[in-house]
Design a protein around this motif. Structure first.
Motif, PDB file in Angstrom:
ATOM      1  N   PHE A   1      18.331   3.360 -16.933  1.00  0.00           N
ATOM      2  CA  PHE A   1      17.841   3.341 -18.303  1.00  0.00           C
ATOM      3  C   PHE A   1      18.440   2.084 -18.911  1.00  0.00           C
ATOM      4  N   ASP A   2      17.630   1.038 -18.985  1.00  0.00           N
ATOM      5  CA  ASP A   2      18.213  -0.237 -19.361  1.00  0.00           C
ATOM      6  C   ASP A   2      17.801  -0.640 -20.769  1.00  0.00           C
ATOM      7  N   ASP A   3      18.287  -1.796 -21.192  1.00  0.00           N
ATOM      8  CA  ASP A   3      18.042  -2.192 -22.583  1.00  0.00           C
ATOM      9  C   ASP A   3      16.584  -2.556 -22.827  1.00  0.00           C
ATOM     10  N   GLN A   4      15.840  -2.846 -21.756  1.00  0.00           N
ATOM     11  CA  GLN A   4      14.417  -3.120 -21.945  1.00  0.00           C
ATOM     12  C   GLN A   4      13.663  -1.837 -22.299  1.00  0.00           C
ATOM     13  N   GLN A   5      14.012  -0.756 -21.583  1.00  0.00           N
ATOM     14  CA  GLN A   5      13.388   0.532 -21.907  1.00  0.00           C
ATOM     15  C   GLN A   5      13.776   0.978 -23.308  1.00  0.00           C
ATOM     16  N   LEU A   6      15.060   0.792 -23.630  1.00  0.00           N
ATOM     17  CA  LEU A   6      15.525   1.177 -24.964  1.00  0.00           C
ATOM     18  C   LEU A   6      14.767   0.385 -26.031  1.00  0.00           C
ATOM     19  N   PHE A   7      14.624  -0.925 -25.812  1.00  0.00           N
ATOM     20  CA  PHE A   7      13.925  -1.751 -26.794  1.00  0.00           C
ATOM     21  C   PHE A   7      12.478  -1.286 -26.947  1.00  0.00           C
TER      22      PHE A   7
END
Lengths: 409, 255
Positions: A344-350
C-alpha cells in the motif's frame, strides 16, 4: 517424478542464503523438509538458528524455550465451554490417547511434550451434530518470563460435525502441541486466535489427521504477541479427505508472526487448499509464511493449492514467504502455489485521497478489501464480526507513513 | 459561480531520493478558470503540464515554493489532498493507480460518501453507477473488480470518466486523458467530458500533448506551456496553429 520448487519473496530483506537443502531432488519417500519426529527431547538438537526450520525465527526472543534455559512456573488458565454431548477431560501424561496423532518434530515441540503436566482432551462422539462451537479460552496470567506448556487432543468421531474456537489472550511464554483427529466422514472447523499482549511468546504445533472422506477447515488468526510461531501440519487417514487451511495475520512494529504449514498428501484422492493473508505495519514488523506440500507416490488423484498474500502498509517491514512443493507422483489432479507481497504505497494513497477519501479511511478500505474474503471463508459467524473488529483495532494502532514508491510523472 | 485562480505558481519536484536538491519545474504560472469555461493547456513533453495538474491536486512529491491557488477564494494549497477533492477539485490521471483488493463499487461509494458528506441513496446509487459505466461503454461487471487492476489503458481512462460523472466536481483537471486512446475510446471519453461541461457552473482544465482531442472537446481558451510557464494564450485557433506548426518555435525561444 520428483520435483521440489522453492521461491523466496522478501520485502526489504537482507540477503539470505538460498534454501540449499530444499532444492535437491530425491527418490526417497519421506519429505526431506519434514523428517520423522521423536518424543525424546534428546533427539532434537538445540537449534543454532541456521537450520532450515529455524532460520527465520529470532531464537534470542524465545525465552529459552528452545535450549532448556527457560524458567518454569508461568501462570494461566484454560476454560472450555462445550455443548452437553461433548466430553471434556483433564488427563495425566500417561493417558494412552496422547501422542497417537502427532509426534513432535522440532525442539520446542518436543520440549512441550516433555514438560506439560496435564493434558486436555475434547471428544465429540460419532455422528454428533453440535449446534454451537466449543469455546476454549486460554488466558495467560503471567507477568514475567516464566513458561507454561500445554497439550490438547481434539477427537472428533466419525460423521460428527463440530466447530472449535480457541482464543489466546493475556501474557504468556507458552509452548504446546495440539493433536486433532477428524474421524471418517466427520466435519471439523478449528479456529485459533492469537490475540496476546504485546510481550507474549507463543510456539505451538497443531497436527491434524483427516479421516476418510472427512472435511477439516482450520483458521489461524495471529494478531498479538511479541513472537508467535505456529506450525500446522495435516496428514490423511484415508482417501477422500479434504483440508482447508486459512490464515490471517497482522504484524505491528517489532512483532514476529510465523506460520509454517505442512500438508502431507499420504493418501489418494485427497485435497488441500492453503490460503494465508497477512498485513504488516511499523518498523521491524516481520511475518514468515512457509507452505510445504508433500505429494507422496501413493497420493494419486490429489489436488492441492497454496497461496500466501502479504500487504505491506509501511516502510520497515519484512514479509518472508516460501512455498514448497515436493511431488513424488505425476498422477494428480493439480498442484500449485502462489506467493505475492503487495504494497500500500503513497501512489495508492494519493489516488484514493484525490477522490476525497481521507488517509485513515483509505488505509481501512485497502485492508478491509484485503481481508474481507478470508474472514468470510472462515465461516464461523460467531467470530466474523470479532475478527473484523480486531482488524479495525490493528488499524487504529497504525503507525508510520505509507511507502514511498517514486512520484507521479 | 466557481472560480479556480492560480497566481504566480512556482513548484519544485522533490529529488531527495537521488540525493539532489529540489528541481524547479513551474516558474510562475498564472491561470484563471471560471465556471462554464474549458481551458486547454498544450505543450511539449517535459514542459511541466502534468506538474501543474498534480500540484493543484496536492501530490506530496511537488513542493510549492511561491504563489497561490484558490478555489472560490479558499486557499487550496493549505488543504490536504482529500480536502481539495471535497472542496470540488478532480484530477483525471494520466496513469490511474491500481488498488488491489478494493472493488470499483466499494471505491466509488466510499468516494461519493466522502465528497457528499453522506452516503448516496441506496435506491438510486447502483443505477447511477451503472448508467455512468454504460455511457462510457464500460461493462458493469467492472464494478466487482479491483480498482484499475488488470484494466487496459483505455479501461482505466473510462473509469476516470465514470468517476468524473459520479463525483461531479466543480473543476475537473484532465491530465493527458487522451493519450494512448484509439479514436473510438477518445470519442467516448470526450463525450463524458462534454456531458460534464453541459452542466452549469463547471470548469475544465484539459492538459494534452496532441490537438486531436480538441476536435471533440472545444476549448474556450488555449494556453501554450513551455519551460514551466505559459508562453502564449489564445482561443481555439491557437490549437489549429500548433497542429500545423508544432512546438518548435516556442521551444527554440525558451532555450
Amino acid at each position: 517424478m520428483s520435483v521440489t520448487q522453492d521461491s523466496h519473496d522478501s520485502q526489504d530483506s537482507t540477503d539470505k542464503p538460498a534454501v540449499a537443502g530444499a532444492v535437491e531432488t530425491s527418490t526417497k519417500l519421506a519429505s526431506h523438509l519434514h523428517p520423522a519426529g521423536s518424543f525424546d527431547l534428546a533427539d532434537h538438537p538445540v537449534p543454532n538458528g541456521r537450520e532450515e526450520v529455524w532460520r527465520f525465527t529470532p531464537l534470542k526472543r524465545l525465552r529459552g524455550l528452545h535450549d532448556g534455559t527457560f524458567t518454569e512456573g508461568g501462570k494461566g488458565s484454560v476454560e472450555i465451554d462445550a455443548p452437553g454431548e461433548v466430553t471434556v477431560e483433564r488427563v495425566g501424561r500417561d493417558d494412552p490417547r496422547l501422542g497417537t496423532v502427532y509426534t513432535p518434530n522440532d525442539r520446542v515441540s518436543a520440549q512441550a511434550w516433555q514438560s506439560f503436566e496435564q493434558a486436555r482432551v475434547i471428544s465429540v462422539p460419532a455422528e454428533a451434530e453440535l449446534e454451537r462451537p466449543i469455546l476454549v479460552n486460554v488466558t495467560g496470567e503471567g507477568t514475567g518470563p516464566d513458561a507454561t506448556f500445554h497439550h490438547l487432543l481434539v477427537d472428533v468421531g466419525a460423521h460428527a460435525r463440530a466447530t472449535v474456537v480457541v482464543r489466546h489472550q493475556g501474557h504468556a511464554v507458552r509452548a504446546g502441541n495440539t493433536e486433532i483427529r477428524v474421524g471418517d466422514g466427520a466435519n471439523l472447523t478449528f479456529v485459533s486466535v492469537q490475540d496476546w499482549d504485546d510481550d507474549a511468546v507463543h510456539l505451538a504445533h497443531l497436527h491434524a489427521e483427516v479421516g476418510r472422506d472427512a472435511s477439516y477447515r482450520q483458521a489461524l488468526v495471529s494478531i498479538g504477541g511479541d513472537l508467535v510461531r505456529i506450525s500446522s501440519s495435516v496428514e490423511y487417514a484415508g482417501p477422500g479427505g479434504e483440508a482447508e487451511l486459512l490464515g490471517l495475520y497482522f504484524a505491528d512494529a517489532g512483532q514476529h508472526l510465523e506460520h509454517r504449514l505442512f500438508v502431507d498428501h499420504n493418501a489418494p484422492k485427497t485435497r488441500s487448499n492453503v490460503d494465508y493473508k497477512g498485513a504488516l505495519q511499523g518498523q521491524g514488523a516481520h511475518s514468515v509464511w512457509i507452505g510445504d506440500v508433500l505429494i507422496r507416490q501413493v497420493a494419486e488423484g490429489i489436488e492441492t493449492y497454496e497461496s500466501n498474500r502479504n500487504l505491506v502498509l509501511t516502510d520497515g517491514c519484512q514479509a518472508d514467504s516460501v512455498p514448497n512443493l515436493e511431488i513424488e507422483t505425476g498422477e494428480i489432479e493439480g498442484a500449485g502455489h502462489a506467493s505475492t507481497t503487495g504494497r500500500f504505497d503513497d501512489q495508492q494513497l494519493f489516488y484514493l485521497q484525490s477522490r476525497g477519501i481521507d488517509a485513515d479511511e483509505a488505509r481501512r478500505l485497502v485492508v478491509h478489501g484485503f481481508f474481507a474474503d478470508i474472514i468470510r471463508r472462515i465461516g464461523v459467524t460467531e467470530i466474523r464480526d470479532e475478527l473484523m473488529r480486531t482488524v479495525e483495532g490493528e488499524l487504529e494502532r497504525s503507525v508510520g507513513t505509507p511507502l514511498a514508491s517514486g512520484g507521479a510523472r | 459561480m466557481s472560480i479556480l485562480e492560480i497566481r504566480d505558481l512556482h513548484v519544485s519536484v522533490d529529488a531527495s531520493d537521488r540525493g539532489d536538491e529540489p528541481i524547479p519545474i513551474l516558474n510562475g504560472v498564472d491561470l484563471t478558470i471560471k465556471a462554464g469555461q474549458t481551458h486547454a493547456i498544450m505543450g511539449p513533453n517535459g514542459s511541466g503540464k502534468s506538474t501543474l495538474a498534480y500540484s493543484i491536486a496536492g501530490h506530496p512529491k511537488y513542493q510549492v515554493t511561491a504563489g497561490t491557488v484558490t478555489l472560490d477564494g479558499a486557499d487550496v494549497l493549505s488543504m490536504s489532498v482529500d480536502e481539495r477533492a471535497r472542496a470540488g477539485l478532480f484530477l483525471a490521471m494520466q496513469y490511474p493507480v491500481e488498488v488491489p483488493g478494493v472493488s470499483v463499487s466499494n471505491f466509488l461509494r466510499t468516494a461519493k460518501t466522502a465528497i457528499d458528506g453522506q452516503p448516496p441513496k441506496l435506491r438510486t446509487w447502483v443505477k447511477d453507477v451503472n448508467t455512468a459505466m454504460e455511457r462510457v461503454k464500460m461493462d458493469t461487471a467492472f464494478s466487482t473488480r479491483s480498482v484499475n487492476e488488470g484494466f487496459s489503458g483505455g479501461e482505466k481512462k473510462r473509469h476516470e470518466i465514470v468517476q468524473l460523472e459520479v463525483l461531479n466536481p466543480k473543476v475537473a483537471i484532465l491530465d493527458e486523458t487522451d493519450s494512448g486512446l484509439d479514436i473510438d475510446a477518445l470519442k467516448v471519453v470526450a463525450g463524458g467530458v462534454n456531458r460534464f461541461r453541459e452542466q452549469e457552473d463547471r470548469g475544465v482544465l484539459l492538459i494534452t500533448h496532441y490537438t486531436r482531442i480538441l476536435r471533440y472537446i472545444k476549448p474556450d481558451f488555449v494556453h501554450v506551456f513551455v519551460g514551466g510557464r505559459i508562453a502564449e494564450e489564445g482561443g481555439p485557433e491557437l490549437a489549429d496553429r500548433l497542429e500545423a506548426e508544432g512546438y518548435d518555435r516556442y521551444v527554440a525561444a525558451a532555450s
